[in-house]
Design a protein around this motif. Structure first.
Motif, PDB file in Angstrom:
ATOM      1  N   UNK A 135       0.804  -1.211   0.000  1.00  0.00           N
ATOM      2  CA  UNK A 135       0.000   0.000   0.000  1.00  0.00           C
ATOM      3  C   UNK A 135       0.837   1.261   0.000  1.00  0.00           C
ATOM      4  N   UNK A 136       0.562   2.172  -0.927  1.00  0.00           N
ATOM      5  CA  UNK A 136       1.269   3.447  -1.019  1.00  0.00           C
ATOM      6  C   UNK A 136       0.463   4.514  -0.281  1.00  0.00           C
ATOM      7  N   UNK A 137       1.065   5.103   0.737  1.00  0.00           N
ATOM      8  CA  UNK A 137       0.358   6.009   1.648  1.00  0.00           C
ATOM      9  C   UNK A 137      -0.032   7.291   0.925  1.00  0.00           C
ATOM     10  N   UNK A 138      -1.346   7.546   0.877  1.00  0.00           N
ATOM     11  CA  UNK A 138      -1.840   8.790   0.320  1.00  0.00           C
ATOM     12  C   UNK A 138      -1.923   8.857  -1.185  1.00  0.00           C
ATOM     13  N   UNK A 139      -1.652   7.761  -1.885  1.00  0.00           N
ATOM     14  CA  UNK A 139      -1.708   7.782  -3.344  1.00  0.00           C
ATOM     15  C   UNK A 139      -3.131   8.093  -3.817  1.00  0.00           C
ATOM     16  N   UNK A 140      -3.283   8.789  -4.941  1.00  0.00           N
ATOM     17  CA  UNK A 140      -4.626   9.117  -5.426  1.00  0.00           C
ATOM     18  C   UNK A 140      -5.406   7.863  -5.816  1.00  0.00           C
ATOM     19  N   UNK A 141      -6.709   7.936  -5.642  1.00  0.00           N
ATOM     20  CA  UNK A 141      -7.585   6.810  -5.943  1.00  0.00           C
ATOM     21  C   UNK A 141      -7.769   6.676  -7.448  1.00  0.00           C
ATOM     22  N   UNK A 142      -7.750   5.451  -7.904  1.00  0.00           N
ATOM     23  CA  UNK A 142      -8.044   5.195  -9.307  1.00  0.00           C
ATOM     24  C   UNK A 142      -9.559   5.273  -9.492  1.00  0.00           C
ATOM     25  N   UNK A 143     -10.011   6.232 -10.260  1.00  0.00           N
ATOM     26  CA  UNK A 143     -11.443   6.419 -10.492  1.00  0.00           C
ATOM     27  C   UNK A 143     -11.818   5.867 -11.867  1.00  0.00           C
ATOM     28  N   UNK A 144     -12.937   5.181 -11.896  1.00  0.00           N
ATOM     29  CA  UNK A 144     -13.469   4.694 -13.165  1.00  0.00           C
ATOM     30  C   UNK A 144     -14.919   5.151 -13.247  1.00  0.00           C
ATOM     31  N   UNK A 145     -15.693   4.502 -14.076  1.00  0.00           N
ATOM     32  CA  UNK A 145     -17.071   4.939 -14.224  1.00  0.00           C
ATOM     33  C   UNK A 145     -17.995   4.504 -13.112  1.00  0.00           C
ATOM     34  N   UNK A 146     -17.527   3.651 -12.212  1.00  0.00           N
ATOM     35  CA  UNK A 146     -18.390   3.130 -11.163  1.00  0.00           C
ATOM     36  C   UNK A 146     -17.679   3.215  -9.821  1.00  0.00           C
ATOM     37  N   UNK A 147     -18.455   3.401  -8.761  1.00  0.00           N
ATOM     38  CA  UNK A 147     -17.875   3.472  -7.426  1.00  0.00           C
ATOM     39  C   UNK A 147     -17.323   2.111  -6.989  1.00  0.00           C
ATOM     40  N   UNK A 148     -16.451   2.157  -5.990  1.00  0.00           N
ATOM     41  CA  UNK A 148     -15.771   0.954  -5.530  1.00  0.00           C
ATOM     42  C   UNK A 148     -16.638   0.171  -4.542  1.00  0.00           C
ATOM     43  N   UNK A 149     -16.786  -1.143  -4.749  1.00  0.00           N
ATOM     44  CA  UNK A 149     -17.416  -1.956  -3.705  1.00  0.00           C
ATOM     45  C   UNK A 149     -16.537  -1.946  -2.460  1.00  0.00           C
ATOM     46  N   UNK A 150     -17.154  -2.122  -1.303  1.00  0.00           N
ATOM     47  CA  UNK A 150     -16.454  -1.960  -0.019  1.00  0.00           C
ATOM     48  C   UNK A 150     -16.505  -3.258   0.770  1.00  0.00           C
ATOM     49  N   UNK A 151     -15.378  -3.632   1.367  1.00  0.00           N
ATOM     50  CA  UNK A 151     -15.321  -4.764   2.280  1.00  0.00           C
ATOM     51  C   UNK A 151     -14.660  -4.299   3.567  1.00  0.00           C
ATOM     52  N   UNK A 152     -15.318  -4.518   4.714  1.00  0.00           N
ATOM     53  CA  UNK A 152     -14.743  -4.142   6.002  1.00  0.00           C
ATOM     54  C   UNK A 152     -14.204  -5.394   6.690  1.00  0.00           C
ATOM     55  N   UNK A 153     -13.147  -5.212   7.480  1.00  0.00           N
ATOM     56  CA  UNK A 153     -12.442  -6.342   8.096  1.00  0.00           C
ATOM     57  C   UNK A 153     -12.343  -6.181   9.607  1.00  0.00           C
ATOM     58  N   UNK A 154     -12.553  -7.306  10.327  1.00  0.00           N
ATOM     59  CA  UNK A 154     -12.445  -7.359  11.782  1.00  0.00           C
ATOM     60  C   UNK A 154     -11.375  -8.376  12.181  1.00  0.00           C
ATOM     61  N   UNK A 155     -10.375  -7.943  12.946  1.00  0.00           N
ATOM     62  CA  UNK A 155      -9.274  -8.836  13.341  1.00  0.00           C
ATOM     63  C   UNK A 155      -9.675  -9.727  14.510  1.00  0.00           C
ATOM     64  N   UNK A 156      -8.793 -10.621  14.907  1.00  0.00           N
ATOM     65  CA  UNK A 156      -9.053 -11.543  16.002  1.00  0.00           C
ATOM     66  C   UNK A 156      -8.638 -10.983  17.349  1.00  0.00           C
ATOM     67  N   UNK A 157      -8.831 -11.774  18.393  1.00  0.00           N
ATOM     68  CA  UNK A 157      -8.486 -11.373  19.748  1.00  0.00           C
ATOM     69  C   UNK A 157      -6.983 -11.164  19.890  1.00  0.00           C
ATOM     70  N   UNK A 158      -6.596 -10.076  20.562  1.00  0.00           N
ATOM     71  CA  UNK A 158      -5.187  -9.744  20.830  1.00  0.00           C
ATOM     72  C   UNK A 158      -4.373  -9.622  19.546  1.00  0.00           C
ATOM     73  N   UNK A 159      -5.025  -9.315  18.441  1.00  0.00           N
ATOM     74  CA  UNK A 159      -4.351  -9.213  17.158  1.00  0.00           C
ATOM     75  C   UNK A 159      -4.295  -7.743  16.741  1.00  0.00           C
ATOM     76  N   UNK A 160      -4.186  -7.476  15.446  1.00  0.00           N
ATOM     77  CA  UNK A 160      -4.114  -6.092  14.971  1.00  0.00           C
ATOM     78  C   UNK A 160      -4.672  -6.029  13.568  1.00  0.00           C
TER      79      UNK A 160
END
Length: 408
Positions: A135-160
């Motif tokens: 991952x490149x910090x702060x890089x501009x988003x690649x925009x196309x004709x459609x918005x990006x689908x979103x996936x959210x993530x939850x880590x495990x216990x005592x993890x990160x």
């Protein structure tokens, strides 16, 4: 650096071994893992003086950008922090990017959090040896004709929140916005003012799967703000060009590992905005107990918490009324569906472990196959249910992944 108290050392085996590997890494070089040409810079090992561990690069056609968000949920008072405080979280957005050359790559964990992570394992001042991401910090988003689908993530216990970077950056490289969250009081994370949070010993701390699920639902509120062109960061820090207005809140999925897998199920049961959910070996130990059925697509990638051996997992499966799938990679351990499969083989080489010692940690599943499984199956699942791109990988056993079995 200010931290809250560490949790006890009981159950710290994984962190202790990682710390030992990083200590050994000061003297032993590590080989880079091959990836797409644009990812070589991000995934390549740095100069010999630092000898980082290495994560495999993503396989998608797009380079990856990333940005952190500092969030406060003012609907949830934080009694642990004291009067006037509210639930405070760090989140990270990963997305397909453009023009990444001028933007630095992000570390696997923020520096202060990684130092605390190592200190708990008995090692200090080794943060420069941690892996880099694609991952490149702060890089501009690649925009196309459609918005990006979103996936959210939850880590495990005592993890990160970086513990499943292989999957997260894989999704981003294929055109998803993947949003991870650090669940306060059960994680290592760092806030913009320099405070470092670590897992808490306080039994009253909000660390149940339901608390994680509430974080995910708040994260969806923040996704909606970004989609509407508003910045949810409480410090009003500048966001990457093109991020505002680029997310699609109507195409949202969620996934999590271990307790995070259970939290994904809890959040999905409570929030209809999540159209598809994926659990990576979640124990499904819900408190309060599961009530009601789920009619949206849900996939379980099992390892140790199987329906045959875990009554809670079996009970949850029985409440799935929509599209459902349960697969298991033969030889997988609980930590097999995450970055450990890429990192611990390097640990083994550094420390001179035998093959049996490595298998005791990550199971008998071939590590290269394990990485490919976690890159391929979550992507196929979300492609089918968020993008309506139906492939054949989820139809049944594949000769490309002979270890993966389909559980009826």
């Amino acid at each position: 650096m200010t931290t809250t108290p560490f949790i006890s050392r009981k159950g710290m085996t994984r962190r202790s071994m990682l710390g030992a590997a990083l200590a050994a890494g000061a003297a032993v070089p590590l080989a880079a893992t091959a990836g797409p040409a644009w990812a070589d810079q991000a995934a390549a090992a740095p100069a010999p003086a630092t000898k980082r561990l290495v994560l495999p690069g993503p396989t998608g056609p797009y380079p990856v950008g990333t940005v952190q968000l500092h969030l406060v949920d003012r609907s949830r008072p934080d009694d642990i922090a004291g009067p006037g405080h509210f639930r405070e979280l760090m989140a990270t957005v990963w997305y397909p990017a453009r023009n990444v050359e001028r933007y630095p790559v992000a570390p696997w964990m923020p520096s202060g959090a990684f130092q605390a992570f190592l200190a708990d394992a008995g090692f200090s001042d080794l943060a420069s040896l941690g892996p880099l991401t694609a991952g490149h910090v702060g890089a501009p988003v690649r925009r196309s004709g459609r918005r990006l689908p979103v996936v959210v993530f939850s880590h495990g216990a005592h993890s990160h929140q970086g513990d499943h970077t292989v999957i997260v950056q894989e999704l981003a490289s294929h055109g998803y916005a993947a949003v991870t969250v650090a669940h306060q009081y059960d994680t290592y994370t760092e806030f913009p003012d320099g405070r470092v949070a670590v897992p808490s010993r306080d039994r009253q701390a909000p660390t149940l799967p339901g608390d994680f699920a509430a974080d995910l639902r708040f994260l969806l509120d923040c996704v909606e703000q970004l989609a509407a062109g508003r910045n949810p960061d409480v410090d009003h820090r500048e966001l990457p060009a093109g991020l505002l207005g680029s997310l699609d809140p109507r195409r949202v999925g969620a996934f999590g590992w271990s307790k995070g897998g259970t939290a994904t199920a809890c959040a999905m049961l409570a929030d209809g905005r999540i159209r598809a959910g994926l659990s990576l070996d979640g124990p499904m130990q819900m408190n309060p107990p599961l009530v009601g059925d789920l009619d949206r697509p849900f996939m379980m990638m099992s390892a140790e918490f199987t329906r045959a051996t875990d009554p809670e997992a079996a009970a949850f499966w029985s409440h799935l009324r929509g599209w459902r799938l349960n697969i298991q990679a033969q030889g997988a351990a609980h930590i097999s569906y995450g970055d450990n499969e890429a990192l611990f083989p390097q640990v083994a080489k550094l420390l001179g472990w035998s093959g049996q010692q490595l298998q005791d940690v990550i199971g008998t599943l071939d590590p290269d196959q394990a990485v490919k499984i976690q890159q391929a199956y979550p992507l196929a699942f979300f492609d089918e249910h968020l993008r309506h791109r139906r492939g054949h990988l989820l139809d049944g056993p594949s000769p490309v992944f002979p270890a993966v079995t389909y559980l009826p």
